[in-house]
Design a protein around this motif. Structure first.
Motif, PDB file in Angstrom:
ATOM      1  N   TRP A   1      15.916  54.416 103.281  1.00 30.44           N
ATOM      2  CA  TRP A   1      15.142  54.736 102.080  1.00 30.44           C
ATOM      3  C   TRP A   1      15.467  56.126 101.561  1.00 30.44           C
ATOM      4  CZ3 TRP A   1      12.041  58.951 102.197  1.00 30.44           C
ATOM      5  CH2 TRP A   1      11.553  59.373 103.428  1.00 30.44           C
ATOM      6  N   LYS A   2      15.969  57.029 102.399  1.00 27.76           N
ATOM      7  CA  LYS A   2      16.302  58.372 101.919  1.00 27.76           C
ATOM      8  C   LYS A   2      17.566  58.370 101.083  1.00 27.76           C
ATOM      9  CE  LYS A   2      13.989  61.650 104.793  1.00 27.76           C
ATOM     10  NZ  LYS A   2      14.126  62.909 105.502  1.00 27.76           N
TER      11      LYS A   2
ATOM     12  N   LYS B   1      17.754  57.339  95.280  1.00 30.57           N
ATOM     13  CA  LYS B   1      17.546  58.576  94.533  1.00 30.57           C
ATOM     14  C   LYS B   1      16.100  59.031  94.633  1.00 30.57           C
ATOM     15  CE  LYS B   1      21.319  58.229  91.346  1.00 30.57           C
ATOM     16  NZ  LYS B   1      21.870  57.514  90.271  1.00 30.57           N
ATOM     17  N   ASP B   2      15.193  58.144  94.366  1.00 28.64           N
ATOM     18  CA  ASP B   2      13.771  58.480  94.440  1.00 28.64           C
ATOM     19  C   ASP B   2      12.993  57.176  94.532  1.00 28.64           C
ATOM     20  OD1 ASP B   2      11.125  59.192  94.078  1.00 28.64           O
ATOM     21  OD2 ASP B   2      11.540  60.601  92.469  1.00 28.64           O
TER      22      ASP B   2
ATOM     23  N   VAL C   1       9.950  56.553  95.027  1.00 22.27           N
ATOM     24  CA  VAL C   1       8.686  56.566  94.289  1.00 22.27           C
ATOM     25  C   VAL C   1       8.957  56.282  92.812  1.00 22.27           C
ATOM     26  CG1 VAL C   1       6.733  57.995  93.571  1.00 22.27           C
ATOM     27  CG2 VAL C   1       7.531  58.067  95.946  1.00 22.27           C
ATOM     28  N   ALA C   2       9.973  56.926  92.259  1.00 26.18           N
ATOM     29  CA  ALA C   2      10.319  56.682  90.851  1.00 26.18           C
ATOM     30  C   ALA C   2      10.744  55.233  90.639  1.00 26.18           C
ATOM     31  CB  ALA C   2      11.424  57.632  90.400  1.00 26.18           C
ATOM     32  N   GLU C   3      11.477  54.675  91.602  1.00 22.94           N
ATOM     33  CA  GLU C   3      11.884  53.271  91.487  1.00 22.94           C
ATOM     34  C   GLU C   3      10.669  52.348  91.471  1.00 22.94           C
ATOM     35  OE1 GLU C   3      14.749  52.377  94.525  1.00 22.94           O
ATOM     36  OE2 GLU C   3      16.217  53.767  93.690  1.00 22.94           O
TER      37      GLU C   3
ATOM     38  N   ARG D   1       2.043  61.157  92.196  1.00 21.27           N
ATOM     39  CA  ARG D   1       3.491  61.059  92.441  1.00 21.27           C
ATOM     40  C   ARG D   1       3.918  62.063  93.505  1.00 21.27           C
ATOM     41  NH1 ARG D   1       6.038  58.931  87.173  1.00 21.27           N
ATOM     42  NH2 ARG D   1       4.171  58.491  85.974  1.00 21.27           N
ATOM     43  N   ASP D   2       3.432  63.297  93.378  1.00 21.28           N
ATOM     44  CA  ASP D   2       3.786  64.339  94.352  1.00 21.28           C
ATOM     45  C   ASP D   2       3.264  63.976  95.740  1.00 21.28           C
ATOM     46  OD1 ASP D   2       4.976  65.747  92.299  1.00 21.28           O
ATOM     47  OD2 ASP D   2       3.305  67.161  92.060  1.00 21.28           O
TER      48      ASP D   2
ATOM     49  N   ARG E   1       5.397  61.290  97.364  1.00 18.66           N
ATOM     50  CA  ARG E   1       6.655  61.805  97.914  1.00 18.66           C
ATOM     51  C   ARG E   1       6.405  62.547  99.230  1.00 18.66           C
ATOM     52  NH1 ARG E   1       7.541  62.591  92.117  1.00 18.66           N
ATOM     53  NH2 ARG E   1       9.108  61.060  91.512  1.00 18.66           N
TER      54      ARG E   1
ATOM     55  N   ASN F   1       7.900  61.659 103.021  1.00 22.54           N
ATOM     56  CA  ASN F   1       8.536  62.637 103.902  1.00 22.54           C
ATOM     57  C   ASN F   1       7.859  62.659 105.265  1.00 22.54           C
ATOM     58  OD1 ASN F   1      10.541  63.415 102.146  1.00 22.54           O
ATOM     59  ND2 ASN F   1       9.316  65.041 101.241  1.00 22.54           N
TER      60      ASN F   1
ATOM     61  N   SER G   1       9.081  59.801 107.420  1.00 22.44           N
ATOM     62  CA  SER G   1      10.535  59.617 107.426  1.00 22.44           C
ATOM     63  C   SER G   1      11.087  59.131 108.766  1.00 22.44           C
ATOM     64  CB  SER G   1      11.237  60.908 107.001  1.00 22.44           C
ATOM     65  OG  SER G   1      10.980  61.944 107.929  1.00 22.44           O
TER      66      SER G   1
END
Length: 122
Positions: A15-16, A19-20, A22-24, A41-42, A45, A49, A52
């Motif tokens: 998943w890392k 690109k993002d 969360v955005a996807e 959103r923050d 993310r 992390n 991870s």
């Protein structure tokens, strides 16, 4: 002889590499994404992390503005964490007749109960 550099992506969770994620998920959510605040959103993310070390969760966007992360083993073993920018909520089924849930103000950490619930289903 010169050694070849190791591609660091080899060692990152899958998943890392996105690109993002969360955005996807927000892009896939269409109009439900409109309810998601920048704070949510923050927070999402940061949760990613913090998680991870675990397999990538499925990420969904709720019409309430929450971003949810789901780890699924089977019908009796699944965990969902969700953030809305203020709160972290978790709910899990950790075996037959063993549901747990909780909530707290999200301050960039995951409570042991939520982490244990994720570990129990991966």
């Amino acid at each position: 002889s010169a050694s070849m550099p190791i591609d660091e992506r080899t060692f990152l969770p899958e998943w890392k590499l996105a690109k993002d994620p969360v955005a996807e998920a927000l892009g896939a959510a269409a109009e439900d994404a409109d309810a998601v605040t920048d704070a949510a959103r923050d927070a999402a993310r940061r949760v990613l992390n913090l998680c991870s070390a675990y397999p990538a969760p499925e990420i969904t966007v709720e019409d309430s503005g929450e971003i949810a992360f789901e780890w699924y083993k089977d019908k009796q073993h699944l965990t969902v964490l969700s953030v809305d920018g203020t709160f972290l909520r978790w709910a899990a089924m950790l075996g037959p007749n063993n549901p747990i849930s909780g909530a707290m103000v999200f301050q960039n950490e995951l409570p042991p109960e939520a982490l244990d619930a994720v570990r129990a289903v991966i």
